[in-house]
Design an enzyme around this catalytic site. Structure first.
Site, PDB file in Angstrom:
ATOM      1  N   ASN A 187       0.795  -1.229   0.000  1.00 35.92           N
ATOM      2  CA  ASN A 187       0.000   0.000   0.000  1.00 35.92           C
ATOM      3  C   ASN A 187       0.829   1.281   0.000  1.00 35.92           C
ATOM      4  O   ASN A 187       0.334   2.309  -0.442  1.00 35.92           O
ATOM      5  CB  ASN A 187      -1.027  -0.024   1.139  1.00 35.92           C
ATOM      6  CG  ASN A 187      -0.394  -0.066   2.495  1.00 35.92           C
ATOM      7  OD1 ASN A 187       0.695  -0.610   2.660  1.00 35.92           O
ATOM      8  ND2 ASN A 187      -1.045   0.514   3.474  1.00 35.92           N
ATOM      9  N   GLY A 194       2.894  -5.346   7.242  1.00 34.51           N
ATOM     10  CA  GLY A 194       1.871  -6.068   6.496  1.00 34.51           C
ATOM     11  C   GLY A 194       0.780  -6.532   7.429  1.00 34.51           C
ATOM     12  O   GLY A 194       0.513  -5.908   8.466  1.00 34.51           O
ATOM     13  N   SER A 195       0.171  -7.655   7.097  1.00 35.01           N
ATOM     14  CA  SER A 195      -0.977  -8.125   7.871  1.00 35.01           C
ATOM     15  C   SER A 195      -0.515  -8.911   9.101  1.00 35.01           C
ATOM     16  O   SER A 195       0.580  -9.503   9.120  1.00 35.01           O
ATOM     17  CB  SER A 195      -1.878  -8.980   6.989  1.00 35.01           C
ATOM     18  OG  SER A 195      -1.151 -10.066   6.492  1.00 35.01           O
ATOM     19  N   GLU A 218       5.062  -4.053  12.007  1.00 38.10           N
ATOM     20  CA  GLU A 218       4.152  -2.905  11.807  1.00 38.10           C
ATOM     21  C   GLU A 218       2.926  -3.470  11.113  1.00 38.10           C
ATOM     22  O   GLU A 218       2.987  -3.836   9.935  1.00 38.10           O
ATOM     23  CB  GLU A 218       4.814  -1.842  10.905  1.00 38.10           C
ATOM     24  CG  GLU A 218       5.951  -1.085  11.545  1.00 38.10           C
ATOM     25  CD  GLU A 218       5.462   0.056  12.437  1.00 38.10           C
ATOM     26  OE1 GLU A 218       4.238   0.254  12.589  1.00 38.10           O
ATOM     27  OE2 GLU A 218       6.338   0.754  12.990  1.00 38.10           O
ATOM     28  N   LEU A 219       1.781  -3.540  11.829  1.00 38.67           N
ATOM     29  CA  LEU A 219       0.635  -4.300  11.322  1.00 38.67           C
ATOM     30  C   LEU A 219      -0.590  -3.398  11.177  1.00 38.67           C
ATOM     31  O   LEU A 219      -0.469  -2.194  11.072  1.00 38.67           O
ATOM     32  CB  LEU A 219       0.394  -5.488  12.252  1.00 38.67           C
ATOM     33  CG  LEU A 219       1.653  -6.337  12.518  1.00 38.67           C
ATOM     34  CD1 LEU A 219       1.411  -7.352  13.610  1.00 38.67           C
ATOM     35  CD2 LEU A 219       2.146  -7.008  11.249  1.00 38.67           C
ATOM     36  N   CYS A 254      -2.923   1.747   6.714  1.00 35.66           N
ATOM     37  CA  CYS A 254      -3.118   1.078   8.004  1.00 35.66           C
ATOM     38  C   CYS A 254      -3.741   2.036   9.023  1.00 35.66           C
ATOM     39  O   CYS A 254      -4.275   1.584  10.028  1.00 35.66           O
ATOM     40  CB  CYS A 254      -1.799   0.532   8.508  1.00 35.66           C
ATOM     41  SG  CYS A 254      -0.486   1.712   8.342  1.00 35.66           S
TER      42      CYS A 254
HETATM   43  P1  NAP Z   1       0.467  -8.978   3.539  1.00 35.75           P
HETATM   44  O1  NAP Z   1      -0.421  -9.769   2.661  1.00 35.75           O
HETATM   45  O2  NAP Z   1       0.691  -9.436   4.923  1.00 35.75           O
HETATM   46  O3  NAP Z   1       1.844  -8.867   2.754  1.00 35.75           O
HETATM   47  C1  NAP Z   1       2.928  -8.126   3.268  1.00 35.75           C
HETATM   48  C2  NAP Z   1       4.224  -8.728   2.755  1.00 35.75           C
HETATM   49  O4  NAP Z   1       4.398 -10.021   3.336  1.00 35.75           O
HETATM   50  C3  NAP Z   1       4.251  -8.929   1.229  1.00 35.75           C
HETATM   51  O5  NAP Z   1       5.550  -8.642   0.768  1.00 35.75           O
HETATM   52  C4  NAP Z   1       3.940 -10.403   1.106  1.00 35.75           C
HETATM   53  O6  NAP Z   1       4.412 -10.985  -0.089  1.00 35.75           O
HETATM   54  C5  NAP Z   1       4.703 -10.931   2.306  1.00 35.75           C
HETATM   55  N1  NAP Z   1       4.339 -12.290   2.726  1.00 35.75           N
HETATM   56  C6  NAP Z   1       3.154 -12.927   2.584  1.00 35.75           C
HETATM   57  N2  NAP Z   1       3.250 -14.187   3.084  1.00 35.75           N
HETATM   58  C7  NAP Z   1       4.520 -14.332   3.552  1.00 35.75           C
HETATM   59  C8  NAP Z   1       5.230 -15.398   4.163  1.00 35.75           C
HETATM   60  N3  NAP Z   1       4.659 -16.573   4.419  1.00 35.75           N
HETATM   61  N4  NAP Z   1       6.522 -15.206   4.502  1.00 35.75           N
HETATM   62  C9  NAP Z   1       7.114 -14.027   4.249  1.00 35.75           C
HETATM   63  N5  NAP Z   1       6.490 -12.977   3.662  1.00 35.75           N
HETATM   64  C10 NAP Z   1       5.206 -13.130   3.320  1.00 35.75           C
HETATM   65  O7  NAP Z   1      -0.028  -7.457   3.635  1.00 35.75           O
HETATM   66  P2  NAP Z   1      -0.483  -6.483   2.467  1.00 35.75           P
HETATM   67  O8  NAP Z   1      -1.839  -6.909   1.986  1.00 35.75           O
HETATM   68  O9  NAP Z   1       0.611  -6.293   1.460  1.00 35.75           O
HETATM   69  O10 NAP Z   1      -0.602  -5.110   3.275  1.00 35.75           O
HETATM   70  C11 NAP Z   1      -1.739  -4.742   3.960  1.00 35.75           C
HETATM   71  C12 NAP Z   1      -1.552  -4.888   5.463  1.00 35.75           C
HETATM   72  O11 NAP Z   1      -0.413  -4.166   5.876  1.00 35.75           O
HETATM   73  C13 NAP Z   1      -2.713  -4.280   6.235  1.00 35.75           C
HETATM   74  O12 NAP Z   1      -3.047  -5.109   7.327  1.00 35.75           O
HETATM   75  C14 NAP Z   1      -2.137  -2.959   6.736  1.00 35.75           C
HETATM   76  O13 NAP Z   1      -2.764  -2.446   7.878  1.00 35.75           O
HETATM   77  C15 NAP Z   1      -0.724  -3.342   6.995  1.00 35.75           C
HETATM   78  N6  NAP Z   1       0.128  -2.151   7.018  1.00 35.75           N
HETATM   79  C16 NAP Z   1       0.666  -1.732   8.206  1.00 35.75           C
HETATM   80  C17 NAP Z   1       1.448  -0.573   8.248  1.00 35.75           C
HETATM   81  C18 NAP Z   1       2.072  -0.085   9.517  1.00 35.75           C
HETATM   82  O14 NAP Z   1       3.003   0.711   9.437  1.00 35.75           O
HETATM   83  N7  NAP Z   1       1.620  -0.495  10.686  1.00 35.75           N
HETATM   84  C19 NAP Z   1       1.685   0.126   7.068  1.00 35.75           C
HETATM   85  C20 NAP Z   1       1.124  -0.334   5.891  1.00 35.75           C
HETATM   86  C21 NAP Z   1       0.359  -1.483   5.866  1.00 35.75           C
HETATM   87  P3  NAP Z   1       3.454 -11.204  -1.365  1.00 35.75           P
HETATM   88  O15 NAP Z   1       3.014  -9.849  -1.779  1.00 35.75           O
HETATM   89  O16 NAP Z   1       4.355 -11.866  -2.338  1.00 35.75           O
HETATM   90  O17 NAP Z   1       2.318 -12.065  -0.900  1.00 35.75           O
END
Ligand code: NAP
Length: 471
Positions: A154, A230-231, A250-251, A283
């Site tokens: 994002n 990420g999530s 950071e979730l 987020c």
């Molecule tokens: P995501 O699906 O968790 O993906 C984040 C990253 O993790 C991607 O690079 C993804 O790769 C990777 N990933 C997925 N499965 C993995 C595994 N088994 N091992 C290692 N890496 C893996 O999250 P998203 O949909 O990209 O982002 C949205 C989430 O991020 C929301 O929950 C949002 O609130 C959170 N977020 C938090 C912040 C903060 O600063 N707190 C900022 C921005 C976003 P792939 O893309 O290849 O699947």
């Protein structure tokens, strides 16, 4: 595949690496391919980790690290339109929002350069105890080692910057796995670091199978810290598996804002803009607004027309406020949550030309998904509450704790909310979506376990070595 689609290689040990397989990067708006990237896996992750470990053998002095970071900041500013275009194309982020992200990425590098220049330990007042008399002690701040960085879709540039810029400031080589849907901005920044004079191996980017690359990062003992945004599901699982490393998370959030009866005039305007920027895929996008009963009617009357005035459309258009969500699967999930709610849909709720109209729901039940889970889409819920007590209690009724807001003219109410809201940050008379890149930004509870912002991240990425001199 047309000849005009740009092709990008992985960056490993300073080399541009092809793998024979490609990941297509598609516009979330049109579905067209906007670029293709070499697809890596476990083998490329291992090569990248070897390159990073080799880089660590030849440390770069702080003044050179800082100069490289400053040069990257300048290069981003020079090419900010290219970077904004890349962010917008691959993430479907409206161009005006993408421009802000590009500027913020430059500032993240500038703040990281500051940290590289002032990174130092502390002296210990040894003669404060009888045992310490005659001794001098101080700490050195040393790079923790190789960093594994995993970033989300994002903020495909600035959240990458928040990982790779502080890593260099701290003197740590990094292996980055960006989101598969948005790898182009990450490669853009990493290649700027190379152009700015970064020696081989200090930044490596591997795009491809998340599981395979993630497993290598988790298993490699040379990786001392994993920084993940990420999530929650993915993040906490990484933390469990990588228990011998520092894992910094950071979730997500289900971001609340409290509107008191004496909230400033511009409250509805600020909240409407910040609930729907990038279609709610931040987020800290405003998701739950608790409005005190005395302000309810006037707030709703002010808020809903502002939401209806937002321009929904092609993210490449200069005027677009709200574009697509990242893919059809996410779009269908968000729409199903809207359909499930027991609240009244005041506006939106439907999909037009593939885009979810900005949606406002009044008084959904606390058990509805729109109330208790992270919606990550252009949907905001309004809740009428009787008192500030009730607003704080209900804002806290979530497993998340990243940022929250209170709008009031009363200092006592503001400070009370700041103390009692269980979140990593509380904004007063500002949308909870506000973030400047030098801030300590991060959540409590299920939202994470760290603060990002170069000054904080650099400390996470270093360790203190105590030195005691007998005089
Ligand atoms: P995501 O699906 O968790 O993906 C984040 C990253 O993790 C991607 O690079 C993804 O790769 C990777 N990933 C997925 N499965 C993995 C595994 N088994 N091992 C290692 N890496 C893996 O999250 P998203 O949909 O990209 O982002 C949205 C989430 O991020 C929301 O929950 C949002 O609130 C959170 N977020 C938090 C912040 C903060 O600063 N707190 C900022 C921005 C976003 P792939 O893309 O290849 O699947």
């Amino acid at each position: 595949m047309t000849a005009t689609v740009s092709e990008h290689r992985l960056l490993i040990g300073g080399r541009q690496v092809e793998t024979g397989e490609w990941v297509d990067v598609r516009s979330p708006y049109s579905g067209e391919i906007v670029g293709r990237v070499a697809k890596g896996g476990a083998a490329e992750a291992r090569q990248a980790l070897d390159a990073a470990a080799a880089a660590l053998e030849s440390p770069i002095p702080a003044f050179e690290r800082a100069a490289i970071l400053d040069r990257v900041a300048h290069l981003i500013e020079e090419r900010s339109e290219d970077l904004a275009g890349t962010i917008s194309a691959e993430a479907g982020k409206p161009l005006k929002t993408a421009r802000v992200e590009a500027q913020r990425a430059a500032s993240t590098y500038t703040f990281a350069a500051v940290e590289a220049r002032k990174l130092s330990g502390e002296t210990v007042p040894m003669d404060a105890s009888a045992a310490g008399v005659g001794k001098l002690a101080f700490t050195l701040r040393l790079p923790i080692g190789v960093i594994g960085a995993i970033s989300p879709f994002n903020f495909p540039a600035n959240l990458v910057a928040h990982k790779i810029a502080p890593a260099l400031a701290a003197g740590c080589p990094v292996v980055l796995k960006p989101a598969s849907s948005t790898p182009l901005s990450a490669l853009f920044l990493a290649n700027l670091e190379v152009e700015a004079g970064l020696p081989p191996g200090w930044v490596n980017v591997v795009v491809g199978s998340a599981g395979a690359i993630g497993d290598e990062i988790v298993a490699d003992e040379r990786v001392k810290l994993i920084t993940f945004t990420g999530s929650g599901g993915v993040g906490w699982n990484l933390a469990e598996r990588a228990h011998t490393k520092r894992v910094k998370l950071e979730l997500g959030n289900a971001t609340p804002a409290i509107v008191c009866a004496d909230a400033p005039e511009d409250t509805a305007a600020k909240l409407a803009a910040n609930a729907f920027s990038f279609a709610g895929q931040s987020c800290i996008s405003v998701q739950r607004i608790f409005v005190l009963a005395d302000r309810w009617d006037s707030f709703v009357a002010d808020f809903v027309p502002r939401v209806e005035a937002l321009k929904v459309g092609d993210p490449a258009d200069e005027d677009t406020d709200v574009g697509p969500v990242i893919n059809e699967g996410e779009r269908d999930r968000i729409v199903s949550w809207i359909h499930e709610t027991k609240g009244d849909v005041l506006t939106g709720g439907e999909v037009t030309d593939g885009l979810i109209r900005p949606t406002v729901i009044a008084n959904p039940s606390p058990e509805d998904k729109v109330s208790c889970d992270e919606i990550f889409g252009p949907v905001v819920s309004l809740y009428r509450v009787a008192s500030l007590d009730e607003a704080i209690e209900r804002a806290n009724e979530t497993r998340y704790g990243l940022q929250a807001a209170v709008f009031t003219a009363d200092l006592k109410s503001a400070l009370r909310a700041a103390r009692e809201l269980e979140f990593g940050g509380v904004t007063v008379n500002e949308a909870p979506t506000f973030r400047a890149d030098q801030m300590p930004y991060g959540g409590v509870k299920a939202s994470g376990n760290t603060k990002e912002g170069p000054a904080w991240t650099v400390r996470e990425m270093t360790e203190e070595r105590l030195v005691i001199l007998q005089l």
